[in-house]
Write a protein that holds these residues in place. Structure first.
Motif, PDB file in Angstrom:
ATOM      1  N   ASN A 140      50.582  31.087  34.059  1.00 39.06           N
ATOM      2  CA  ASN A 140      50.183  32.488  34.178  1.00 39.06           C
ATOM      3  C   ASN A 140      48.745  32.565  34.665  1.00 39.06           C
ATOM      4  OD1 ASN A 140      49.949  35.182  34.035  1.00 39.06           O
ATOM      5  ND2 ASN A 140      50.129  35.322  31.790  1.00 39.06           N
ATOM      6  N   PHE A 141      48.555  33.344  35.773  1.00 35.28           N
ATOM      7  CA  PHE A 141      47.202  33.471  36.341  1.00 35.28           C
ATOM      8  C   PHE A 141      46.471  34.717  35.861  1.00 35.28           C
ATOM      9  CE2 PHE A 141      49.597  30.970  39.400  1.00 35.28           C
ATOM     10  CZ  PHE A 141      48.768  29.874  39.550  1.00 35.28           C
ATOM     11  N   GLY A 142      47.034  35.535  34.995  1.00 36.62           N
ATOM     12  CA  GLY A 142      46.417  36.813  34.607  1.00 36.62           C
ATOM     13  C   GLY A 142      45.075  36.628  33.924  1.00 36.62           C
ATOM     14  N   SER A 143      44.987  35.679  32.974  1.00 31.00           N
ATOM     15  CA  SER A 143      43.734  35.457  32.258  1.00 31.00           C
ATOM     16  C   SER A 143      42.653  34.953  33.190  1.00 31.00           C
ATOM     17  CB  SER A 143      43.969  34.454  31.127  1.00 31.00           C
ATOM     18  OG  SER A 143      42.758  34.163  30.478  1.00 31.00           O
ATOM     19  N   LYS A 144      43.017  34.076  34.127  1.00 27.18           N
ATOM     20  CA  LYS A 144      42.032  33.549  35.080  1.00 27.18           C
ATOM     21  C   LYS A 144      41.517  34.655  35.988  1.00 27.18           C
ATOM     22  CE  LYS A 144      42.568  29.736  37.037  1.00 27.18           C
ATOM     23  NZ  LYS A 144      43.078  28.655  37.892  1.00 27.18           N
ATOM     24  N   ARG A 145      42.379  35.570  36.375  1.00 30.57           N
ATOM     25  CA  ARG A 145      41.937  36.664  37.249  1.00 30.57           C
ATOM     26  C   ARG A 145      40.895  37.526  36.540  1.00 30.57           C
ATOM     27  NH1 ARG A 145      47.576  37.687  38.203  1.00 30.57           N
ATOM     28  NH2 ARG A 145      48.301  36.553  40.053  1.00 30.57           N
ATOM     29  N   ARG A 146      41.165  37.793  35.267  1.00 33.72           N
ATOM     30  CA  ARG A 146      40.190  38.618  34.521  1.00 33.72           C
ATOM     31  C   ARG A 146      38.840  37.924  34.426  1.00 33.72           C
ATOM     32  NH1 ARG A 146      44.788  39.772  31.364  1.00 33.72           N
ATOM     33  NH2 ARG A 146      44.203  38.169  29.837  1.00 33.72           N
ATOM     34  N   GLN A 147      38.863  36.618  34.170  1.00 29.66           N
ATOM     35  CA  GLN A 147      37.595  35.883  34.106  1.00 29.66           C
ATOM     36  C   GLN A 147      36.885  35.902  35.439  1.00 29.66           C
ATOM     37  OE1 GLN A 147      38.369  31.959  32.684  1.00 29.66           O
ATOM     38  NE2 GLN A 147      39.190  32.641  30.709  1.00 29.66           N
ATOM     39  N   GLU A 148      37.671  35.758  36.511  1.00 30.69           N
ATOM     40  CA  GLU A 148      37.064  35.761  37.843  1.00 30.69           C
ATOM     41  C   GLU A 148      36.453  37.113  38.170  1.00 30.69           C
ATOM     42  OE1 GLU A 148      39.764  35.369  41.126  1.00 30.69           O
ATOM     43  OE2 GLU A 148      38.380  33.983  42.123  1.00 30.69           O
ATOM     44  N   GLU A 149      37.161  38.183  37.815  1.00 33.43           N
ATOM     45  CA  GLU A 149      36.636  39.522  38.071  1.00 33.43           C
ATOM     46  C   GLU A 149      35.343  39.766  37.283  1.00 33.43           C
ATOM     47  OE1 GLU A 149      39.753  42.182  37.088  1.00 33.43           O
ATOM     48  OE2 GLU A 149      41.177  41.230  38.472  1.00 33.43           O
ATOM     49  N   GLN A 150      35.326  39.370  36.011  1.00 34.91           N
ATOM     50  CA  GLN A 150      34.135  39.552  35.185  1.00 34.91           C
ATOM     51  C   GLN A 150      32.944  38.783  35.735  1.00 34.91           C
ATOM     52  OE1 GLN A 150      35.339  38.386  31.284  1.00 34.91           O
ATOM     53  NE2 GLN A 150      36.672  40.180  30.965  1.00 34.91           N
TER      54      GLN A 150
ATOM     55  N   PHE B 288      37.951  40.832  46.257  1.00 40.26           N
ATOM     56  CA  PHE B 288      39.163  41.099  45.496  1.00 40.26           C
ATOM     57  C   PHE B 288      40.437  41.127  46.361  1.00 40.26           C
ATOM     58  CE2 PHE B 288      36.225  43.546  42.529  1.00 40.26           C
ATOM     59  CZ  PHE B 288      36.035  42.406  41.744  1.00 40.26           C
ATOM     60  N   ALA B 289      40.306  40.884  47.696  1.00 39.62           N
ATOM     61  CA  ALA B 289      41.458  41.033  48.595  1.00 39.62           C
ATOM     62  C   ALA B 289      42.599  40.095  48.216  1.00 39.62           C
ATOM     63  CB  ALA B 289      41.026  40.787  50.043  1.00 39.62           C
ATOM     64  N   ASP B 290      42.214  38.839  47.930  1.00 37.66           N
ATOM     65  CA  ASP B 290      43.249  37.853  47.623  1.00 37.66           C
ATOM     66  C   ASP B 290      43.653  37.857  46.164  1.00 37.66           C
ATOM     67  OD1 ASP B 290      43.053  37.158  50.240  1.00 37.66           O
ATOM     68  OD2 ASP B 290      41.706  35.453  49.876  1.00 37.66           O
ATOM     69  N   THR B 291      42.810  38.385  45.329  1.00 38.73           N
ATOM     70  CA  THR B 291      43.035  38.240  43.891  1.00 38.73           C
ATOM     71  C   THR B 291      44.256  38.988  43.421  1.00 38.73           C
ATOM     72  OG1 THR B 291      40.659  38.011  43.583  1.00 38.73           O
ATOM     73  CG2 THR B 291      41.965  38.524  41.620  1.00 38.73           C
ATOM     74  N   TYR B 292      44.489  40.175  43.996  1.00 44.25           N
ATOM     75  CA  TYR B 292      45.551  41.041  43.483  1.00 44.25           C
ATOM     76  C   TYR B 292      46.899  40.849  44.196  1.00 44.25           C
ATOM     77  CZ  TYR B 292      41.908  43.316  40.886  1.00 44.25           C
ATOM     78  OH  TYR B 292      40.872  43.560  40.031  1.00 44.25           O
ATOM     79  N   HIS B 293      47.084  39.729  44.919  1.00 42.15           N
ATOM     80  CA  HIS B 293      48.387  39.364  45.488  1.00 42.15           C
ATOM     81  C   HIS B 293      49.011  38.296  44.603  1.00 42.15           C
ATOM     82  CE1 HIS B 293      46.594  41.305  49.011  1.00 42.15           C
ATOM     83  NE2 HIS B 293      47.841  41.466  49.447  1.00 42.15           N
ATOM     84  N   GLU B 294      50.198  38.559  44.141  1.00 39.66           N
ATOM     85  CA  GLU B 294      50.881  37.594  43.298  1.00 39.66           C
ATOM     86  C   GLU B 294      51.232  36.352  44.113  1.00 39.66           C
ATOM     87  OE1 GLU B 294      51.527  37.379  40.193  1.00 39.66           O
ATOM     88  OE2 GLU B 294      50.580  39.301  39.710  1.00 39.66           O
ATOM     89  N   PRO B 295      50.914  35.171  43.653  1.00 39.12           N
ATOM     90  CA  PRO B 295      51.249  33.958  44.399  1.00 39.12           C
ATOM     91  C   PRO B 295      52.753  33.686  44.373  1.00 39.12           C
ATOM     92  CG  PRO B 295      50.327  33.405  42.281  1.00 39.12           C
ATOM     93  CD  PRO B 295      50.220  34.898  42.405  1.00 39.12           C
TER      94      PRO B 295
ATOM     95  N   GLN C  71      37.872  23.743  26.656  1.00 38.26           N
ATOM     96  CA  GLN C  71      39.063  22.946  26.367  1.00 38.26           C
ATOM     97  C   GLN C  71      40.309  23.605  26.945  1.00 38.26           C
ATOM     98  OE1 GLN C  71      38.805  20.047  24.992  1.00 38.26           O
ATOM     99  NE2 GLN C  71      36.602  20.196  24.583  1.00 38.26           N
ATOM    100  N   LYS C  72      40.371  24.937  26.764  1.00 36.60           N
ATOM    101  CA  LYS C  72      41.536  25.643  27.286  1.00 36.60           C
ATOM    102  C   LYS C  72      41.558  25.598  28.805  1.00 36.60           C
ATOM    103  CE  LYS C  72      41.712  28.848  23.414  1.00 36.60           C
ATOM    104  NZ  LYS C  72      41.614  30.274  23.008  1.00 36.60           N
ATOM    105  N   PHE C  73      40.349  25.697  29.396  1.00 38.27           N
ATOM    106  CA  PHE C  73      40.256  25.704  30.850  1.00 38.27           C
ATOM    107  C   PHE C  73      40.781  24.392  31.435  1.00 38.27           C
ATOM    108  CE2 PHE C  73      37.818  24.773  34.702  1.00 38.27           C
ATOM    109  CZ  PHE C  73      38.143  25.878  35.470  1.00 38.27           C
ATOM    110  N   GLN C  74      40.333  23.274  30.846  1.00 36.76           N
ATOM    111  CA  GLN C  74      40.782  21.978  31.353  1.00 36.76           C
ATOM    112  C   GLN C  74      42.262  21.748  31.032  1.00 36.76           C
ATOM    113  OE1 GLN C  74      38.021  19.291  29.557  1.00 36.76           O
ATOM    114  NE2 GLN C  74      36.555  19.454  31.239  1.00 36.76           N
TER     115      GLN C  74
END
Length: 801
Positions: free
Chosen positions: A195-205, A66-73, A181-184
């Motif tokens: 927005n990367f928020g939804s992707k972060r949640r999927q990655e965490e799950q 999770f080190a890199d995940t919670y830094h805003e790009p 479909q949404k992913f592609q």
């Protein structure tokens, strides 16, 4: 897996950044060697590769993930384009400049499939790794770490992974089609700084799900094992194959199939070897849930009345003593001087109660003791002063000693002039009963049941003995006790005399006794008075049972009538299964050989006699023949002719039928022949005892076989002067023969066994008369002939052993 999306060895190697040989080595070690690099892999082989690479490339901690995940790009970095001048990579390989940067990725991503890192923000990696990039070594041909640039559309073959997902989890795949479909579609948005928020949640799950799977693999499975368990059920509980469990059993030296039962210790060893945590499973039966057998606390116990049984030889004064105690005089009106009614009653002595069992002798006492119902506290042994120790006296002594209850000797008939109590004391010493005045511990009281002398002292000795034993019970609990007597009354139905041993029995209680269950509809004492409650040591007569229980059965008051009836059905089923269990046929001829071979442990016998007294005598005599090799068990004892149901019981239980002064019914005789049941009929009890004892010792003497000649029915009786009674008969089957042995049977009971003296056909004396003809028959020295009697003619032939 569809044809167009087959997953081959070289494709897996390329996706993981491994050589084809490395993937082949993994399969060789944990599965089977692939034929070549083009071989299509199965789901199981793919799982092996994934598991191996995951285990060999563990992350240091969850914080690293999770080190890199919670830094805003940074927007500028996120919009950075790939290195110019580089051609697009092949399927799944980023451009050269990107690969050089990805080579500096930490080691925790080594070996992970490229689709697992598609959601990694690229701009973030470039921004954080730039200081290291300046000093990084040049990129190698096969990079150790590799990231997939998810912003490059069309580079990743997502259909391949979608197909595998559908095979492993079809339900989840359907729900994720829209997400695909949404992913592609969002890849282009990512290039433009979406927005990367939804992707972060999927990655965490996804990461949390994988961590949970890893924890589940490391946590051992808990298996509950009862005292006995089937091999197949054990495998099912451990989530293992049956073959694997059988293999481990063989290593322990246990050869068992999936259907066989193993004990707890063996099953626990197998489970622990297979990495399971074992817990003992405690199975609570219906009987344990229904019947309260807990120990009473000392503060809940109160004193109770002693239960006394009077024993001794016939005509030594047992009933006379009991009659005097309860101030009644029924003994003079009883048939043959033998107690007719079995029951129990209480008497009051010095403001204290004593419960007496009014039994016909030690037979009923023995039956109760054999069933484990230790209901008596003190035994009074009655010995006639003018007669001394007799055989039944000795038996009574042995029964009381076996039950481990104290004996008080009452020397009766002291009013007779030839009474000699000192001789009785001397005889008692031979059976380890030494009088107190001779230095022993046995209480001996001289009494006279006729005059009442010494009886008060005897009762005081009973109370003293009971006081020394400290007899106590808890009246504040559900009742339990023993069945003293039970019978079927035409008007009231099943009637049972019960002795409450502990607790209190209330009217309306649900009780269970053996295979009988019911509710106490009415409860009376020995004098016929109705009772609402009965405490410890109180005998009562109750009605309301579903059937007649057996004497000596334990009874319990329970709270749940439905469960009680369920327990009764279970007990009946167990009895039925026990009776229908396959057994070997038994006969006296091969009895000794079976004993020698160790096959015979119990000799089951069915006793039928003309009267109850004879039946009990035969039963007691046969059971005494038991020794260390074989135990004689009388499984049924009744009065009347041998019936077909007796033969069926003998066939199912491997028993021998012993008849005393009775004859078998015609259908019973045929059934015994078909079922190969040994049926022995005797007129003298000693012949029966000696023959069975000789069979057990292997010393059977040559015997005589009875050859039946025929049967005739008496249809008229004539009295002729100088001849006597003549039976006018009709030959039903076979033939009647002069000088042949005969027996006269009336209502299934043998009345006379003798010889045919004469045989008349009209006025002629004949040697024999065939079936279907009438004849006149006289017997030697016997005149009591009645219409309806059956005459059975037979001859005795000697049989060689």
């Amino acid at each position: 897996m569809s044809i167009e999306n087959k997953y081959r060895v070289h494709e897996v190697a390329k996706d993981f950044g491994k050589s084809t040989k490395a993937v082949t080595d993994i399969l060789t070690e944990y599965a089977s060697t692939p034929k070549n690099h083009m071989q299509v892999l199965t789901d199981g082989e793919l799982s092996i590769i994934f598991d191996y690479l995951t285990q060999q490339n563990q992350v240091e901690s969850i914080e690293v993930i999770f080190a890199d995940t919670y830094h805003e790009p940074k927007p500028a970095k996120a919009e950075q384009a790939p290195a110019s001048g580089k051609a697009p990579a092949k399927a799944g390989k980023p451009a050269g400049g990107q690969s050089a940067q990805n080579n500096q990725k930490p080691a925790q991503n080594n070996g992970q499939p490229k689709h697992q890192n598609q959601n990694q923000p690229q701009g973030q990696n470039q921004g954080q790794r730039k200081p290291q990039q300046q000093s990084a070594a040049p990129a190698t041909k096969v990079p150790q770490k590799k990231l997939v640039d998810t912003r490059k559309g069309g580079d990743v073959n997502l259909a391949k992974y979608d197909e595998r997902l559908e095979q492993l989890a079809p339900e989840k795949a359907n729900r994720m089609k829209a997400g695909k479909q949404k992913f592609q579609g969002r890849q282009n948005n990512q290039r433009r700084g979406g927005n990367f928020g939804s992707k972060r949640r999927q990655e965490e799950q996804e990461k949390m799900r994988r961590l949970q799977l890893e924890i589940a693999k490391k946590t051992p499975l808990t298996v509950k094992i009862p005292d006995e368990i089937g091999v197949g059920e054990l495998a099912q509980r451990m989530k293992k194959s049956g073959a694997e469990v059988v293999k481990h059993l063989m290593k322990l030296g246990v050869m068992a199939s999936l259907s066989e039962i193993i004990d707890y210790d063996t099953a626990a060893l197998v489970a622990m070897e297979l990495g399971c945590k074992v817990e003992k499973e405690v199975i609570v039966t219906i009987e344990e849930r229904l019947i309260d057998v807990s120990e009473d606390k000392e503060e809940d116990l109160v004193s109770r009345a002693p239960v006394v049984v009077v024993m001794g030889h016939v005509d030594h004064g047992k009933t006379s003593l009991l009659d005097y105690v309860r101030s009644s005089h029924v003994a003079a009106g009883e048939a043959g001087g033998i107690t007719q009614h079995i029951g129990a009653y209480q008497v009051e002595v010095n403001d204290q109660l004593i419960t007496f069992l009014d039994t016909p002798g030690h037979e009923a006492f023995t039956a109760m003791r054999a069933r484990g119902a230790m209901i008596t506290d003190v035994a009074i042994l009655v010995v006639a002063a003018d007669d001394g120790i007799m055989p039944q006296t000795v038996e009574s002594i042995n029964h009381a000693k076996a039950a481990n209850i104290p004996i008080i000797v009452a020397i009766n008939k002291m009013d007779k002039p030839d009474a000699n109590p000192e001789r009785i004391k001397q005889q008692l010493t031979e059976y380890e009963l030494v009088a107190e005045d001779w230095g022993g511990e046995t209480i001996i009281c001289p009494i006279s049941a006729k005059t009442g002398d010494g009886i008060d002292n005897l009762l005081e000795m009973v109370l003293l003995t009971a006081e020394m034993r400290e007899l106590k019970a808890n009246p504040n609990r559900s009742a339990h006790g023993a069945v003293i007597e039970a019978r079927l009354d035409k008007g009231r139905g099943p009637v049972a005399t019960m002795l409450v041993q502990n607790g209190t029995l209330h009217q309306g209680d649900v009780i269970i006794a053996g295979t009988a269950v019911g509710r106490v509809r009415a409860m009376t004492d020995a004098k016929g008075r109705k009772l609402q409650n009965a405490g410890p040591s109180v005998p009562v007569e109750i009605i309301g049972m579903s059937e007649v229980p057996s004497a000596g059965d334990d009874f319990h008051a329970v709270a749940d009538e439905r469960m009680a009836r369920e327990l009764v059905e279970q007990r009946k089923t167990e009895q039925k299964n026990a009776m229908s269990a396959p057994v070997h046929k038994v006969s006296l001829e091969d009895l000794f050989s079976q004993i020698k071979e160790g096959e015979m442990k119990d000799l089951n016998i069915i006793v039928k006699a003309d009267v109850q007294g004879s039946a009990e005598a035969v039963r007691a005599s046969l059971e005494k023949l038991s020794n260390e090799e074989v135990r004689v068990r009388v499984i049924h004892c009744a009065v009347g002719a041998v019936s077909e149901s007796d033969v069926m019981l003998a066939a199912t239980s491997g028993a021998i039928i012993v008849g005393f002064n009775v004859r078998p019914a015609a259908n019973a005789k045929d059934s015994a022949f078909r079922s190969n049941v040994d049926m022995r009929l005797y007129r003298v009890i000693y012949d029966c005892i000696n023959e069975i004892e000789a069979a057990m010792k292997g010393m059977l003497a040559p015997k005589f076989k009875e050859v039946e000649l025929g049967r005739a029915e008496v249809r008229n009786v004539f009295k002729i002067t100088n001849v006597g009674m003549v039976a006018g008969t009709y030959v039903l089957e076979g033939k009647m023969q002069r000088n042949a042995q005969m027996r006269l049977v009336r209502d299934g009971i043998v009345i006379h066994d003798g010889v045919i003296a004469s045989l008349q056909r009209f006025k002629d004396s004949v040697k024999e008369v065939a079936a279907g003809y009438e004849c006149g028959i006289t017997f030697e020295k016997y005149q009591d002939i009645k219409e309806g009697d059956i005459i059975e003619a037979y001859l005795m032939e000697e049989i060689e052993r």
